[in-house]
Scaffold this motif. Structure first.
Motif, PDB file in Angstrom:
ATOM      1  N   VAL A  14      -4.890 -26.282   4.279  1.00  0.00           N
ATOM      2  CA  VAL A  14      -4.974 -24.824   4.400  1.00  0.00           C
ATOM      3  C   VAL A  14      -3.869 -24.249   3.513  1.00  0.00           C
ATOM      4  N   VAL A  15      -4.216 -23.291   2.677  1.00  0.00           N
ATOM      5  CA  VAL A  15      -3.216 -22.653   1.809  1.00  0.00           C
ATOM      6  C   VAL A  15      -2.908 -21.279   2.389  1.00  0.00           C
ATOM      7  N   ILE A  20      -2.592 -14.728   5.365  1.00  0.00           N
ATOM      8  CA  ILE A  20      -3.947 -15.129   4.961  1.00  0.00           C
ATOM      9  C   ILE A  20      -4.007 -16.656   4.901  1.00  0.00           C
ATOM     10  N   GLU A  21      -5.074 -17.199   5.457  1.00  0.00           N
ATOM     11  CA  GLU A  21      -5.257 -18.655   5.407  1.00  0.00           C
ATOM     12  C   GLU A  21      -6.492 -18.969   4.579  1.00  0.00           C
ATOM     13  N   PRO A  27     -13.755 -17.000   6.037  1.00  0.00           N
ATOM     14  CA  PRO A  27     -13.773 -17.005   4.568  1.00  0.00           C
ATOM     15  C   PRO A  27     -12.820 -15.928   4.039  1.00  0.00           C
ATOM     16  N   VAL A  28     -12.113 -16.257   2.981  1.00  0.00           N
ATOM     17  CA  VAL A  28     -11.174 -15.298   2.381  1.00  0.00           C
ATOM     18  C   VAL A  28     -11.867 -14.599   1.218  1.00  0.00           C
ATOM     19  N   ILE A  29     -11.710 -13.281   1.156  1.00  0.00           N
ATOM     20  CA  ILE A  29     -12.405 -12.525   0.108  1.00  0.00           C
ATOM     21  C   ILE A  29     -11.367 -11.908  -0.837  1.00  0.00           C
ATOM     22  N   ILE A  30     -11.450 -12.324  -2.094  1.00  0.00           N
ATOM     23  CA  ILE A  30     -10.568 -11.801  -3.139  1.00  0.00           C
ATOM     24  C   ILE A  30     -11.424 -10.914  -4.040  1.00  0.00           C
ATOM     25  N   MET A  56      -7.414 -10.048  -0.590  1.00  0.00           N
ATOM     26  CA  MET A  56      -6.494 -10.128  -1.725  1.00  0.00           C
ATOM     27  C   MET A  56      -7.076  -9.371  -2.910  1.00  0.00           C
ATOM     28  N   LEU A  57      -6.170  -9.004  -3.837  1.00  0.00           N
ATOM     29  CA  LEU A  57      -6.565  -8.261  -5.041  1.00  0.00           C
ATOM     30  C   LEU A  57      -6.507  -9.179  -6.260  1.00  0.00           C
ATOM     31  N   ARG A  58      -7.569  -9.154  -7.079  1.00  0.00           N
ATOM     32  CA  ARG A  58      -7.554  -9.887  -8.344  1.00  0.00           C
ATOM     33  C   ARG A  58      -7.450  -8.895  -9.503  1.00  0.00           C
TER      34      ARG A  58
END
Ligand code: PEP
Ligand code: MN
Length: 294
Positions: A14-15, A20-21, A27-30, A56-58
């Motif tokens: 897990v990062v 945020i994991e 599910p992580v949404i960037i 997160m922001l890209r």
């Protein structure tokens, strides 16, 4: 053979980025634009994607473009605008580092360093990231890289970190592979997830924007965007740990790169709603446990 393969049987990693994991239950949404184009642009889009549910922001400040005459990014200024957007809106940022020379500088801004498809086998860059930084890394699959090459590239980063007793903190990103015609840039590769899971314990996310790719006309663009939404949902069903999606309202009129593939806010919201629906989350969870056939 990569160390990750040899260590198969390890718990899935897990990062963590703040709270945020990536690789955890949800599910992580960037999301965000392809490139940072101005302070107003990145701040507005940050606000919109946050309201729509992004974690997160890209946004690229350095853009490795196929043509040297295309927009190359705002560089240092772009990083400063990203940092300002983070401060104002509160989303952590992922942004690309393109070479060893810029590593220290970009690492000071980024919550997660992106290594782009074109740099997946830039071994000097991967080694420097592993030896000199602890920042989590989003490693994108090379344009025609095998899964084995992809995992070995991750190990170039992991090696230097493991030698310093630091977590590898690597997230792999499937982003499509090259096909032989131009209409779509690439071919989606989320179906390779079970095989990749067998080879590595790092979390794996999917980039439907570059996997489906650019169109060339307004009509094509609508179709491409629909396909991006569908590919994002399909990848979630296949069990990915998250998505990185290009979002830019009115991209066709305004965007300096990848104008045809950046989603509108309603299209992005459709993906987030799909991702957050409990039945879909359950399906994603079950798929993530699916054993590959061999
Ligand atoms: C990007 O995500 O901005 C990008 C350029 O993607 P890739 O390296 O996968 O082409
Ligand atoms: Mn792009």
């Amino acid at each position: 053979m990569s160390t990750a393969i040899a260590e198969k049987g390890l718990e899935k990693a897990v990062v963590r980025i703040g709270n945020i994991e990536i690789g955890g239950e949800k599910p992580v949404i960037i999301a965000g634009p392809c490139a940072v184009e101005s302070r107003e642009q990145i701040t507005e889009i940050a606000q919109l994607v946050k309201e729509a549910g992004a974690d997160m922001l890209r946004g690229g400040a350095y853009k490795p473009r196929s043509s040297p005459y295309s927009f190359q990014g705002l560089k240092e200024k772009g990083l400063a605008y990203l940092a300002k957007a983070r401060e104002l809106i509160g989303l952590p940022i992922v942004t690309e580092v393109t070479c060893v020379r810029k590593l220290e500088f970009v690492a000071n801004y980024a919550n997660m360093l992106q290594v782009g498809a074109r740099n997946m086998q830039n071994f000097d860059l991967l080694t420097a990231i592993g030896e000199e930084t602890d920042v989590p890394v989003l490693l994108k699959r090379g344009l025609s890289a095998s899964l084995d090459e992809f995992c070995n590239s991750a190990e170039y980063i992991a090696k230097g970190r493991k030698e310093r007793d630091v977590e590898p903190n690597i997230v792999l990103c499937l982003r499509g592979v090259r096909i032989s015609h131009n209409r779509q840039r690439c071919k989606s590769d989320y179906h390779e997830l079970p095989d990749l899971r067998k080879m590595t314990n790092y979390p794996v996310i999917f980039d439907p924007s570059h996997a489906v790719g650019n169109g060339r006309s307004r009509n094509e663009s609508e179709l491409i965007r629909e396909q991006i939404v569908n590919a994002a949902k399909a990848a979630l069903r296949a069990g990915v740990d998250g998505l990185i999606v290009e979002v830019y309202p009115n991209a066709l009129e305004l965007a300096k790169c990848d104008a045809h593939q950046q989603l509108s806010i309603p299209q992005f919201r459709e993906i987030v709603e799909y991702a957050m629906t409990p039945a879909n989350q359950r399906e994603r969870y079950l798929s993530s446990k699916t054993e590959p056939l061999w």
